[in-house]
Structure formats: C-alpha cells, structure tokens
Design a protein around this motif. Sequence first.
Motif, mmCIF file in Angstrom:
data_model
loop_
_atom_site.group_PDB
_atom_site.id
_atom_site.type_symbol
_atom_site.label_atom_id
_atom_site.label_comp_id
_atom_site.label_asym_id
_atom_site.label_seq_id
_atom_site.Cartn_x
_atom_site.Cartn_y
_atom_site.Cartn_z
ATOM 1 N N PHE A 293 -10.305 -0.560 3.719
ATOM 2 C CA PHE A 293 -9.532 0.130 2.689
ATOM 3 C C PHE A 293 -10.101 1.512 2.361
ATOM 4 C CE2 PHE A 293 -8.447 -4.312 2.180
ATOM 5 C CZ PHE A 293 -7.080 -4.252 2.002
ATOM 6 N N PHE B 239 -7.457 4.277 2.609
ATOM 7 C CA PHE B 239 -6.569 4.175 1.444
ATOM 8 C C PHE B 239 -7.219 4.801 0.220
ATOM 9 C CE2 PHE B 239 -5.938 1.540 -2.411
ATOM 10 C CZ PHE B 239 -4.614 1.855 -2.706
ATOM 11 N N LEU C 70 0.826 -1.208 0.000
ATOM 12 C CA LEU C 70 0.000 0.000 0.000
ATOM 13 C C LEU C 70 0.859 1.255 0.000
ATOM 14 C CD1 LEU C 70 -2.919 -0.890 2.434
ATOM 15 C CD2 LEU C 70 -2.880 -1.014 -0.065
ATOM 16 N N ILE D 162 -2.635 2.467 6.076
ATOM 17 C CA ILE D 162 -2.053 1.127 6.187
ATOM 18 C C ILE D 162 -2.602 0.404 7.417
ATOM 19 C CG2 ILE D 162 0.098 -0.114 6.658
ATOM 20 C CD1 ILE D 162 1.517 1.968 4.871
#
Length: 490
Positions: A450, A453, A132, A441
Amino acid sequence: MAIHIPFDNSYARLRGPFHDRVLPTPVSAPHLIAVNRALAYELAIDADSLTTADGLAVLAGNSVPVGAEPIATAYAGHQFGNFTPQLGDGRAILLGEVVDRSGARRDIQLKGSGPTVFSRRGDGRAALGPVLREYIISEAMAALGIPTTRALAAVTTGDRVQRETALPGAILTRVAASHIRVGTFQFLAARGDVEALRQLADHVIARHYPDAAGASNPYRALIDGVIARQADLVARWMLVGFIHGVMNTDNSAVSGETIDYGPCAFMDAYDPATVFSSIDRQGRYAYQNQPGITHWNLVRLAESLLPLLDADQQTSIAQANAALGAFPDYYETAFLAGMRSKLGLMTALPNDLALVQNLLDCMAANSADFTLTFRHLSDALDGDATPARDQFIDPQAFDRWAEAWRVRLTEEPQHDAGRAGAMRRVNPLFIPRNHRVEAAIEAAVTRQDFAPFEALMQVLSRPFDDQPKLRAFAEPPPADQRVFQTFCGT
C-alpha cells in the motif's frame, strides 16, 4: 476502546418505502488500510478509536456501533438512458447520520458490506481495486475544492470476491451530505406514491435547501436549487478535466455532490470526446457530453416532481420547463467564470468565451495536456512560456493563441502583481493521473503493498502546491503506461 459516533438518523425515521433495515454481513479477517483523520475530526469521531480492534470491527461491518440504524436505501434510475424502476443499495449499507462540527448533517455508509434486499442476486461486496480508486479520487476531488462524497476509511476483508477472477475484498466507509439521488425521486414517482414523494421532497428541502421552505412554491424552489448546484458541479468537473464515466440518474445526488466513483478518470491530453468507461461504448458520458447529460438527468427529476408543483398538470409542466430552461445559463456562467480565473482574468468581457474556446480547440488539435497547459500559463505570465509551449505538438499554435491572451490581459484594470499566484491557486499541478492510480491499485491487489497508495494520497492532498521533490507525479504517462479504459466496480 468503545467507539462513539454521535448518530442522529433522520432518513431512517422516514416511514414508507424509502429503505429496508439490514445488518452488514461480517467478514473473516479485516485489516485496516487507511483512516482519514482530518475527516474523522470534522465528524467529531475519535480517529484513534477507529484504528482499534473495536473500530476495525465497525469499519468492516462485523460490529454495529451504538446509535446506528443500518438501512439500505431504495431508488430507481436511468442507466445509459434505460429506466429501471427499482435499483437501491445492493452493496452499501447506511449506518446512520451525524451532525458534524460545522452543523452539517452527514451520512456514514459502508460500501461493500454485504447483500441487501436490493442486491439482485449480487454478492453485495466490493473488490479492493474499486475501493482504492474511490478513496483516491474522492479525496483528490475534495482537495481540489469540488463538492464530493468523502472517504473516511478503507479496510480489506480477508475474503475473496468473484468478478472476472477472484479478487481481494474491501469495504469503503463513505461520507456524504446525503445519498439521496435523482433516482430516489424516480423510484417513488414510478410507484405513483405522491405522499411518499412529498415526504421525500420535504426532507430534502429541510436538509439541503432550507431557503426553499419559505418560497411561494417550495417544490419549484427545490428544483431551482438542485439545478443551480448541479450546473455548478458539472462546470467544476469540466474545469479540471474530470470524467465521471457513469452519469446515470441513480448516480446523481440532489445535494450537488459528486457521488459513485466507478470508471471515473481525469484526462491527460485534451480531447473533448474522451471516454474511459469500458461500458460506455457509445460515448454517452464522454467529457464533452457531461453538461448535456446533467441537464437530461435534471429533466428526469423535474418529471418526478410534477405532481407536487401544481394540481393542474399543464401548469406543473410549464413550471418545470421554466426551471429547466435556466440550466444552460447557470452552467455557462459557472464554466466561464472558472475559465476566466484559470486564465488570470478578473473581469468579464464579451469575447472571453471565444478566447477560451480557441485555446481548447488548439489544445485538442495539438494533444496538449489539459492540466499542465493551464498550470504553465502562470509560468508564461512570469516570462517563461517554454513549459506551456512544450505541451503542444506545434508550439507556434500556442504562440498565436497566447498573443491574443496577452492582448486581453492588457484590458484588465488590475495590475499584474499577484496574478500568476492567483492562477496557481486554481490550476492544479497534481491530479490523480490514471497510470498512477492504476499502479497504486496493482501494487495493493497483487503484492499487498500500500506504499504507492499512501504516497499518491500524500501528493494529492496538496494539488496546487509545487512539491518540487514530487514533480514526477505531475507528469503525463509515458506512451507504454497510458490507461485508456477504466472499469465499474461491479
């Protein structure tokens, strides 16, 4: 849906010690994290096909697409100054190359796809966190206009990898102009294989520096070209406060792209001695050392190419030294041109370097945020100096520098109209702040969440735009969220 990737694999066609043929090792339960649709389009790959079961199998290494010729490439490298004669792709497999819609040749590589002959007893896998981090920062660098490898996709594997603890595994699909490194040349030079060295040099000239082919000495022209691109690249890093973290010669791409995002980070408060990498205990790769280390790496490249420059060794050494001697001017020219743009200066005057250095010294003494100080200079130009002054412990220190800056602006022949806008186009508001990267992360690794992210990727895709509803992403970390160390993925 069948996966069509238009492979044309020139590096796999090289005959010699350049690579080892190897298949990815299948994983148990792959799950798609992200597909970079814009990049897939550039590569003439149907992004929708990558989201299917067949596409996921390719991205996870469970299936090899038609036309791929998977290889692990060989290279050597100086790691923190110590030479290792054989390293190689220990956890990455190059599926092949495509010629993109613009006519450029691009590698497609799976990183974390299992062991190879170069793994040196490693597992060949990648943990989710480093995957990531590389996805976020490489795509942020691309949005900033800095030459870089790219992230086409990321998947989780359903398997655990053992580092200090057991961590979720992942695979990054990385795209690069090539994965040929300074260390690739060092590998062949250390073997004394001049014929393979010549073959590699000819390949790099044809692929990355075609104008060198017509030079009176193509191999000297190759060195000149790599030096110019690396000087420009490191200047671009310095202009945005980026710290690579592990500038080993095996992490230095001869194409002039940023490669191998391990313990990399962007500075918050400006300090030229900043180091983030947990393994860089002596500060070899500190922010302020990056130009010098780039030059050092280029010396290693020139040493490797000495047998090709001239039959006479002393003549070869003289040619190499002449080429390397141009690096400081290349770097200073690129850095100063970038700084002039950041300060709104369209012309060059002799005292500009002193003006830049005075600002940097003032920022260092006052713990001023690197990104926001430069961004808010455009506000000061528009009449509101408060955001810039607020970056300084002693705002009057900024005032004293700004007085000299305003005098310098009066020496510009152009009218001020549009100057602030031009500055905003080169001074980003949004960078991948370490605390934001770490939060994304942490959410993914510990909660399989996620969303942070995805939100961060959305913000970083437009680093120069104001995005008023997302201004929190531009702010430096609170004291309790500062990140002082980043870690290598291995």
